[in-house]
Motif scaffolding. Structure first.
Motif, mmCIF file in Angstrom:
data_model
loop_
_atom_site.group_PDB
_atom_site.id
_atom_site.type_symbol
_atom_site.label_atom_id
_atom_site.label_comp_id
_atom_site.label_asym_id
_atom_site.label_seq_id
_atom_site.Cartn_x
_atom_site.Cartn_y
_atom_site.Cartn_z
ATOM 1 N N ALA A 100 6.322 0.545 10.084
ATOM 2 C CA ALA A 100 6.156 0.207 11.499
ATOM 3 C C ALA A 100 5.122 1.092 12.177
ATOM 4 C CB ALA A 100 7.497 0.320 12.219
ATOM 5 N N ALA A 101 5.092 2.381 11.822
ATOM 6 C CA ALA A 101 4.222 3.326 12.507
ATOM 7 C C ALA A 101 2.781 3.294 11.986
ATOM 8 C CB ALA A 101 4.790 4.741 12.380
ATOM 9 N N LYS A 102 2.614 3.331 10.668
ATOM 10 C CA LYS A 102 1.270 3.444 10.105
ATOM 11 C C LYS A 102 0.690 2.112 9.614
ATOM 12 C CE LYS A 102 1.632 8.288 8.721
ATOM 13 N NZ LYS A 102 1.432 9.267 7.616
ATOM 14 N N LYS A 103 1.546 1.118 9.478
ATOM 15 C CA LYS A 103 1.114 -0.212 9.030
ATOM 16 C C LYS A 103 0.197 -0.168 7.792
ATOM 17 C CE LYS A 103 1.505 -2.411 13.551
ATOM 18 N NZ LYS A 103 0.871 -3.309 14.547
ATOM 19 N N PRO A 104 0.650 0.439 6.707
ATOM 20 C CA PRO A 104 -0.191 0.507 5.506
ATOM 21 C C PRO A 104 -0.480 -0.864 4.905
ATOM 22 C CG PRO A 104 2.051 1.207 5.013
ATOM 23 C CD PRO A 104 1.958 1.082 6.507
ATOM 24 N N TYR A 105 0.327 -1.855 5.259
ATOM 25 C CA TYR A 105 0.135 -3.194 4.720
ATOM 26 C C TYR A 105 -1.151 -3.848 5.217
ATOM 27 C CZ TYR A 105 2.308 -4.129 9.260
ATOM 28 O OH TYR A 105 2.616 -4.135 10.595
ATOM 29 N N LEU A 106 -1.777 -3.284 6.236
ATOM 30 C CA LEU A 106 -3.049 -3.817 6.719
ATOM 31 C C LEU A 106 -4.185 -3.564 5.724
ATOM 32 C CD1 LEU A 106 -2.926 -2.898 10.516
ATOM 33 C CD2 LEU A 106 -2.315 -5.060 9.399
ATOM 34 N N TYR A 116 5.810 -7.939 5.502
ATOM 35 C CA TYR A 116 5.311 -7.274 6.708
ATOM 36 C C TYR A 116 4.010 -7.901 7.193
ATOM 37 C CZ TYR A 116 8.728 -3.569 7.125
ATOM 38 O OH TYR A 116 9.901 -2.865 7.371
ATOM 39 N N ARG A 117 3.193 -8.363 6.273
ATOM 40 C CA ARG A 117 1.942 -9.013 6.668
ATOM 41 C C ARG A 117 2.224 -10.321 7.413
ATOM 42 N NH1 ARG A 117 -1.174 -7.857 0.922
ATOM 43 N NH2 ARG A 117 -1.935 -5.766 1.466
ATOM 44 N N ILE A 118 3.239 -11.046 6.979
ATOM 45 C CA ILE A 118 3.601 -12.286 7.667
ATOM 46 C C ILE A 118 4.110 -11.972 9.077
ATOM 47 C CG2 ILE A 118 5.216 -14.229 7.690
ATOM 48 C CD1 ILE A 118 2.910 -14.545 5.713
ATOM 49 N N ALA A 133 -4.134 -9.388 9.244
ATOM 50 C CA ALA A 133 -2.777 -8.935 8.931
ATOM 51 C C ALA A 133 -2.686 -8.294 7.555
ATOM 52 C CB ALA A 133 -1.798 -10.103 9.019
ATOM 53 N N GLY A 134 -3.779 -8.327 6.788
ATOM 54 C CA GLY A 134 -3.795 -7.653 5.486
ATOM 55 C C GLY A 134 -3.984 -8.547 4.290
#
Length: 368
Positions: A269-275, A314-316, A340-341
């Motif tokens: 949620a904080a760093k959004k590595p999935y991007l 998470y990307r969805i 979104a990644g």
């Protein structure tokens, strides 16, 4: 027709020499290329050399030079297998793999003493008694079984690679080359098998075309590799070996896994590595401060998804949130998916339908 087939053999032979010169003689290219593909191209060139020498008449129509090409027969299978292992499973070339080629040495010694050293009179006597036919059946059968075995092993390596993609990567990579490569080899193996069985039963058609089909198959393989070498040279580059995990297995307790799950959700949620469109499991594990096996255990036991599914989930979610903003007016669905990644439209559509239960267009029609 025969002239056309001969020209194809010539073209493929010189194409193989050109590829060997480009990749083998250039220090820069040689460092980038997978060594096994160079060996494979060299073997194909050897397989055509005897035929070329015979067609040109430089060896006084001595058919033994065609037999010379049989030296490469038992070298194809191991090279295909080792190339597949090296390119897909990241197992670098090593001299320790030389034992795969030992049967070829024995096979080639047998070819020399059975077909090349005997005099013409001896070979004629063997042909009249049927001994020569039995020798051919034996040697061709050994080569067929040996190469088929290694081809099956190569296919299994490809399947293993496909299975590991979802556990290590958050994106899909193109495997079309390797699929076509293995299908082409399988086609040659099937042709070889049909010709072998037809020859055993003495079908005249197979006796007339057997050599032609074999050489055409070799020629087409060289052209196949040449086309891909020009269009996508990165497919032939050496893949760096995978670093060994720090821990062989996870030692977290059930309580610690629950806490780790909370940390992972906060991280996402904080760093959004999935991007990161090419996020790897090892990279996410480093961000979380654990090893890859420990992250795999967490995903399996506490979340019920593999790495590929988890990141795309998470990307969805990110895509759906982006679709509610003004960016949705400026970009297509896939444009939003990329932000979104996602790096593949096919992967995005499949992931969306699997997670949401509907296609993106169906979902947003229902929302509106």
């Amino acid at each position: 027709m025969q002239a056309l087939l001969n020209q194809l053999v010539y073209l493929s032979f010189f194409q193989a020499l050109l590829l060997l010169a480009v990749y083998g003689l250039s220090p820069t290219q040689r460092k980038r290329i997978n060594g096994y593909i160079l060996v494979f191209i060299a073997l194909l060139a050897v397989g055509l050399l005897g035929r070329v020498l015979y067609l040109t008449g430089l060896v006084a129509d001595n058919y033994r030079w065609v037999i010379f090409s049989e030296f490469a027969t038992l070298l194809f299978g191991p090279t295909i297998y080792l190339f597949t292992q090296s390119a897909l499973l990241k197992r670098p070339a090593s001299y320790h793999h030389g034992w795969h080629y030992l049967p070829a040495v024995l096979f080639n010694v047998g070819v020399v003493f059975t077909f090349m050293l005997p005099s013409d009179e001896t070979l004629q006597m063997r042909a009249a008694s049927g001994e020569q036919f039995r020798n051919i059946v034996l040697f061709v059968g050994v080569g067929l079984v040996f190469n088929l075995t290694y081809w099956v092993m190569s296919v299994r390596s490809f399947q293993q690679f496909r299975r590991t993609l979802s556990s290590e990567m958050s994106y899909m990579i193109k495997t079309k080359f390797f699929l076509l490569f293995l299908l082409a080899i399988g086609g040659c193996m099937l042709t070889w098998l049909v010709l072998y069985v037809g020859g055993i039963f003495g079908l005249p058609m197979f006796n007339r075309v057997v050599w032609q089909v074999i050489w055409i198959s070799i020629a087409l393989l060289i052209l196949f590799i040449a086309v891909y070498a020009l269009q996508a040279p990165e497919l032939f580059t050496v893949v760096p070996p995978v670093e060994s995990p720090k821990y062989a297995q996870s030692k977290f307790s059930a309580t610690e896994l629950d806490a780790l799950k909370d940390r992972l959700e906060q991280l996402m949620a904080a760093k959004k590595p999935y991007l990161n469109r090419k996020l790897l499991k090892s990279e996410l594990a480093n961000l979380l401060g654990v090893s890859s096996p420990e992250l795999a255990r967490l995903l399996n036991e506490r979340i019920g998804m593999n790495f590929f599914e988890y990141v795309n989930y998470y990307r969805i979610k990110e895509f759906i949130e982006l679709a509610k903003t003004d960016r949705a007016q400026e970009l297509t669905f896939f444009g939003l998916a990329q932000e979104a990644g996602f790096n593949s439209k096919t992967t995005f559509n499949k992931a969306f339908k699997k997670i949401v239960g509907r296609s993106p267009s169906e979902y947003f029609r229902g929302v509106s």
